[in-house]
Design a protein around this motif. Structure first.
Motif, PDB file in Angstrom:
ATOM      1  N   MET A   1       9.975 -14.190   9.009  1.00 27.95           N
ATOM      2  CA  MET A   1      10.285 -13.185   7.987  1.00 27.95           C
ATOM      3  C   MET A   1      10.609 -13.832   6.636  1.00 27.95           C
ATOM      4  SD  MET A   1      13.140 -10.177   8.075  1.00 27.95           S
ATOM      5  CE  MET A   1      12.597  -8.523   8.468  1.00 27.95           C
ATOM      6  N   GLY A   2      10.899 -15.092   6.578  1.00 25.12           N
ATOM      7  CA  GLY A   2      11.284 -15.709   5.317  1.00 25.12           C
ATOM      8  C   GLY A   2      12.760 -15.470   5.030  1.00 25.12           C
ATOM      9  N   SER A   3      13.257 -16.052   3.947  1.00 24.44           N
ATOM     10  CA  SER A   3      14.700 -15.969   3.696  1.00 24.44           C
ATOM     11  C   SER A   3      15.082 -14.786   2.823  1.00 24.44           C
ATOM     12  CB  SER A   3      15.179 -17.268   3.045  1.00 24.44           C
ATOM     13  OG  SER A   3      14.446 -17.443   1.841  1.00 24.44           O
ATOM     14  N   THR A   4      14.055 -14.081   2.281  1.00 26.97           N
ATOM     15  CA  THR A   4      14.356 -12.965   1.374  1.00 26.97           C
ATOM     16  C   THR A   4      13.706 -11.680   1.867  1.00 26.97           C
ATOM     17  OG1 THR A   4      14.357 -14.535  -0.451  1.00 26.97           O
ATOM     18  CG2 THR A   4      14.191 -12.212  -1.046  1.00 26.97           C
ATOM     19  N   VAL A   5      14.442 -10.582   1.714  1.00 24.81           N
ATOM     20  CA  VAL A   5      13.924  -9.257   2.056  1.00 24.81           C
ATOM     21  C   VAL A   5      14.082  -8.377   0.823  1.00 24.81           C
ATOM     22  CG1 VAL A   5      14.374  -7.197   3.439  1.00 24.81           C
ATOM     23  CG2 VAL A   5      14.475  -9.438   4.506  1.00 24.81           C
ATOM     24  N   ALA A   6      13.035  -7.618   0.481  1.00 28.36           N
ATOM     25  CA  ALA A   6      13.151  -6.688  -0.648  1.00 28.36           C
ATOM     26  C   ALA A   6      13.107  -5.262  -0.116  1.00 28.36           C
ATOM     27  CB  ALA A   6      12.023  -6.923  -1.644  1.00 28.36           C
ATOM     28  N   LEU A   7      14.196  -4.553  -0.319  1.00 30.99           N
ATOM     29  CA  LEU A   7      14.291  -3.159   0.118  1.00 30.99           C
ATOM     30  C   LEU A   7      13.847  -2.272  -1.041  1.00 30.99           C
ATOM     31  CD1 LEU A   7      15.245  -0.793   1.870  1.00 30.99           C
ATOM     32  CD2 LEU A   7      17.584  -1.289   1.171  1.00 30.99           C
ATOM     33  N   ILE A   8      12.757  -1.524  -0.808  1.00 32.56           N
ATOM     34  CA  ILE A   8      12.204  -0.682  -1.870  1.00 32.56           C
ATOM     35  C   ILE A   8      12.340   0.789  -1.460  1.00 32.56           C
ATOM     36  CG2 ILE A   8      10.143  -0.196  -3.260  1.00 32.56           C
ATOM     37  CD1 ILE A   8       9.311  -3.124  -2.727  1.00 32.56           C
ATOM     38  N   THR A   9      13.002   1.564  -2.325  1.00 34.26           N
ATOM     39  CA  THR A   9      13.249   2.960  -1.995  1.00 34.26           C
ATOM     40  C   THR A   9      13.193   3.780  -3.281  1.00 34.26           C
ATOM     41  OG1 THR A   9      14.772   4.436  -0.811  1.00 34.26           O
ATOM     42  CG2 THR A   9      15.788   2.672  -2.099  1.00 34.26           C
ATOM     43  N   ASN A  10      13.624   5.048  -3.216  1.00 35.84           N
ATOM     44  CA  ASN A  10      13.657   5.814  -4.468  1.00 35.84           C
ATOM     45  C   ASN A  10      15.053   6.386  -4.715  1.00 35.84           C
ATOM     46  OD1 ASN A  10      13.989   8.383  -3.331  1.00 35.84           O
ATOM     47  ND2 ASN A  10      11.800   8.819  -3.329  1.00 35.84           N
ATOM     48  N   ALA A  11      15.221   7.013  -5.869  1.00 36.23           N
ATOM     49  CA  ALA A  11      16.543   7.436  -6.329  1.00 36.23           C
ATOM     50  C   ALA A  11      17.141   8.549  -5.462  1.00 36.23           C
ATOM     51  CB  ALA A  11      16.451   7.894  -7.794  1.00 36.23           C
ATOM     52  N   THR A  12      16.302   9.297  -4.730  1.00 42.11           N
ATOM     53  CA  THR A  12      16.814  10.349  -3.844  1.00 42.11           C
ATOM     54  C   THR A  12      17.286   9.762  -2.513  1.00 42.11           C
ATOM     55  OG1 THR A  12      15.184  11.848  -4.803  1.00 42.11           O
ATOM     56  CG2 THR A  12      16.190  12.543  -2.722  1.00 42.11           C
ATOM     57  N   ILE A  13      16.534   8.808  -1.998  1.00 44.42           N
ATOM     58  CA  ILE A  13      16.811   8.284  -0.656  1.00 44.42           C
ATOM     59  C   ILE A  13      17.881   7.184  -0.679  1.00 44.42           C
ATOM     60  CG2 ILE A  13      15.707   7.145   1.325  1.00 44.42           C
ATOM     61  CD1 ILE A  13      13.065   8.514  -0.030  1.00 44.42           C
ATOM     62  N   GLU A  14      17.954   6.470  -1.792  1.00 45.03           N
ATOM     63  CA  GLU A  14      18.906   5.348  -1.873  1.00 45.03           C
ATOM     64  C   GLU A  14      20.326   5.776  -1.507  1.00 45.03           C
ATOM     65  OE1 GLU A  14      21.537   2.240  -3.008  1.00 45.03           O
ATOM     66  OE2 GLU A  14      21.559   4.246  -3.925  1.00 45.03           O
ATOM     67  N   PRO A  15      20.884   6.854  -2.149  1.00 48.60           N
ATOM     68  CA  PRO A  15      22.260   7.227  -1.798  1.00 48.60           C
ATOM     69  C   PRO A  15      22.405   7.739  -0.370  1.00 48.60           C
ATOM     70  CG  PRO A  15      21.326   8.750  -3.436  1.00 48.60           C
ATOM     71  CD  PRO A  15      20.337   7.645  -3.256  1.00 48.60           C
ATOM     72  N   LEU A  16      21.320   8.228   0.236  1.00 46.64           N
ATOM     73  CA  LEU A  16      21.400   8.783   1.596  1.00 46.64           C
ATOM     74  C   LEU A  16      21.347   7.695   2.669  1.00 46.64           C
ATOM     75  CD1 LEU A  16      18.907  11.818   1.217  1.00 46.64           C
ATOM     76  CD2 LEU A  16      21.388  11.975   1.517  1.00 46.64           C
ATOM     77  N   TYR A  17      20.408   6.758   2.524  1.00 46.77           N
ATOM     78  CA  TYR A  17      20.131   5.873   3.657  1.00 46.77           C
ATOM     79  C   TYR A  17      20.090   4.371   3.382  1.00 46.77           C
ATOM     80  CZ  TYR A  17      19.039  10.356   5.691  1.00 46.77           C
ATOM     81  OH  TYR A  17      19.136  11.646   6.123  1.00 46.77           O
ATOM     82  N   ALA A  18      20.170   3.957   2.122  1.00 43.44           N
ATOM     83  CA  ALA A  18      20.004   2.523   1.853  1.00 43.44           C
ATOM     84  C   ALA A  18      21.164   1.697   2.413  1.00 43.44           C
ATOM     85  CB  ALA A  18      19.834   2.282   0.359  1.00 43.44           C
ATOM     86  N   ALA A  19      22.398   2.226   2.311  1.00 45.30           N
ATOM     87  CA  ALA A  19      23.566   1.445   2.774  1.00 45.30           C
ATOM     88  C   ALA A  19      23.435   1.154   4.269  1.00 45.30           C
ATOM     89  CB  ALA A  19      24.852   2.209   2.480  1.00 45.30           C
ATOM     90  N   ARG A  20      22.972   2.182   5.033  1.00 42.91           N
ATOM     91  CA  ARG A  20      22.830   2.009   6.478  1.00 42.91           C
ATOM     92  C   ARG A  20      21.807   0.916   6.791  1.00 42.91           C
ATOM     93  NH1 ARG A  20      21.531   7.318   9.815  1.00 42.91           N
ATOM     94  NH2 ARG A  20      23.073   8.171   8.385  1.00 42.91           N
ATOM     95  N   LEU A  21      20.707   0.940   6.050  1.00 43.31           N
ATOM     96  CA  LEU A  21      19.672  -0.072   6.290  1.00 43.31           C
ATOM     97  C   LEU A  21      20.171  -1.471   5.875  1.00 43.31           C
ATOM     98  CD1 LEU A  21      16.870  -0.691   7.305  1.00 43.31           C
ATOM     99  CD2 LEU A  21      15.930   0.001   5.120  1.00 43.31           C
ATOM    100  N   ARG A  22      20.907  -1.505   4.744  1.00 41.19           N
ATOM    101  CA  ARG A  22      21.443  -2.808   4.296  1.00 41.19           C
ATOM    102  C   ARG A  22      22.393  -3.376   5.347  1.00 41.19           C
ATOM    103  NH1 ARG A  22      21.988  -0.280  -0.899  1.00 41.19           N
ATOM    104  NH2 ARG A  22      24.199   0.021  -0.452  1.00 41.19           N
ATOM    105  N   SER A  23      23.220  -2.509   5.960  1.00 42.96           N
ATOM    106  CA  SER A  23      24.178  -3.035   6.940  1.00 42.96           C
ATOM    107  C   SER A  23      23.472  -3.469   8.224  1.00 42.96           C
ATOM    108  CB  SER A  23      25.295  -2.022   7.219  1.00 42.96           C
ATOM    109  OG  SER A  23      24.745  -0.912   7.866  1.00 42.96           O
ATOM    110  N   THR A  24      22.324  -2.839   8.522  1.00 35.44           N
ATOM    111  CA  THR A  24      21.540  -3.275   9.691  1.00 35.44           C
ATOM    112  C   THR A  24      20.947  -4.658   9.427  1.00 35.44           C
ATOM    113  OG1 THR A  24      20.944  -0.976  10.001  1.00 35.44           O
ATOM    114  CG2 THR A  24      19.669  -2.569  11.247  1.00 35.44           C
ATOM    115  N   LEU A  25      20.577  -4.900   8.164  1.00 38.54           N
ATOM    116  CA  LEU A  25      19.943  -6.175   7.819  1.00 38.54           C
ATOM    117  C   LEU A  25      20.961  -7.302   7.654  1.00 38.54           C
ATOM    118  CD1 LEU A  25      17.395  -4.839   5.157  1.00 38.54           C
ATOM    119  CD2 LEU A  25      16.796  -5.845   7.367  1.00 38.54           C
TER     120      LEU A  25
END
Ligand code: NAD
Ligand code: ZN
Length: 324
Positions: A1-25
């Motif tokens: 996977m390499g040492s870097t991950v780029a999470l790409i989302t939009n302004a509607t979904i970021e507040p809903l689900y990005a934190a959960r995905l970040r904590s999984t990563l």
């Protein structure tokens, strides 16, 4: 996977689900770059794509960086295309958050953006490393978007699997409600059908075209009314009824089969009555969609519920449906 991950989302979904995905990563210990795009089909263009490239370059993302698309089909298509192009290709993962993206757009490797002169006209085939669909995220999806996704579920049954079509008919109320068990089954079987079709014909030389059932009419509706008036799935729902009418006129199916399909589309809260654009305009738009100048248009038709075929149809025959 390499040492870097780029999470790409939009302004509607970021507040809903990005934190959960970040904590999984987080436990993976990767460096995380987050890119938040503006929401909407209107932003599925070159400038938004370039935002991704600029951020990746500024952050010195390398060739092993994995892009993660968290969002609907728009985020998925742009992110996939960015992954196909960045440093001549980096891996990406789809985390689809709309029903349409979970059952259709995240699978199959078609990526791209719109051009002012045509939808999805700039793109690449680039397969995701994985597609991770969690149906729990659909709870926040607006009802209209849920119905639009059901159009692609019905399409999968109509072109490839009678048993699945029957199952959708029986479970349509549960699917409309977003019932979890029914939704999981719909996502599972739709993805299975799409993956099977794509595996046999990744570059759309033949069989993959069957996935466009309802889409030639549907794209003409979307473009003819102006993008955004009808959702893609709404136009495809209506487009499937039009394709069924054409199939009946050509003697492939009987009127009872057409009625069954139309009833199911209506039961999914999708439109079944084609907007009036005029048959000349429809034909012009259908030619643009098919990228053809030819006298006939290749249409996806029904042989029966559960089986589709491609057939050349003349303008004369099409006009009869377009004025019906
Ligand atoms: P979309 O990506 O625009 O999402 C619809 C709306 O729902 C957006 O406003 C989005 O921000 C919002 N949203 C997404 N997830 C949400 C959630 N869980 N909760 C609340 N809101 C949420 O639309 P779509 O229908 O997912 O995708 C349409 C796009 O997909 C089109 O651009 C189409 O061309 C493309 N597509 C691609 C393929 C393919 O094979 N690549 C196939 C079909 C469609
Ligand atoms: Zn579609």
């Amino acid at each position: 996977m390499g040492s870097t991950v780029a999470l790409i989302t939009n302004a509607t979904i970021e507040p809903l689900y990005a934190a959960r995905l970040r904590s999984t990563l987080a436990p993976l210990g990767k460096r995380l770059i987050q890119i938040v795009l503006p929401d909407g089909e209107a932003h599925k263009h070159w400038e938004t794509l370039n935002l991704i490239f600029t951020k990746l370059l500024a952050e010195r993302a390398d060739r092993k960086t994995t892009l993660i698309a968290l969002g609907g089909g728009v985020v998925g298509d742009i992110t996939g295309f960015a992954a196909a192009c960045y440093m001549r290709g980096v891996p990406f993962i789809q985390v689809p958050t709309t029903l349409l993206a979970q059952v259709d757009s995240s699978v199959g490797g078609k990526t791209g953006i719109n051009h002012p002169l045509g939808k999805n006209m700039i793109g690449a085939f680039h397969q995701p490393q994985a597609v991770i669909a969690d149906t729990a995220v659909l709870r926040t999806l607006p009802a209209r978007e849920l119905a639009a996704g059901l159009a692609e579920v019905i399409k999968a049954g109509a072109i490839a699997d009678t048993v699945f079509f029957d199952w959708i008919e029986t479970h349509i109320d549960a699917l409309n409600r977003g019932d979890e068990t029914a939704t999981i089954e719909a996502v599972r079987r739709s993805c299975e059908i799409k993956a099977q079709v794509v595996a046999a014909d990744e570059r759309e030389q033949g069989r993959r075209a069957l996935l466009n059932f309802g889409h030639t009419f549907g794209h003409a509706i979307e473009a003819g009314l102006g993008y955004g008036r009808w959702l893609h799935g709404e136009a495809v729902g209506c487009g499937m009824v039009m394709a069924a009418t054409l199939s009946q006129q050509l003697g492939l199916i009987d009127s009872a089969t057409r009625t069954r399909l139309k009833r199911l589309i209506a039961a999914a809260h999708l439109p079944t009555q084609a907007p009036i654009l005029g048959s000349d305009r429809y034909l012009e738009l259908m030619r643009v969609d098919k990228k053809t100048e030819a006298e006939h248009i290749n249409c996806i038709l029904l042989k029966r519920l559960g089986e589709a075929l491609v057939m050349r149809v003349t303008d004369h025959t099409l006009r009869a449906v377009l004025t019906a």
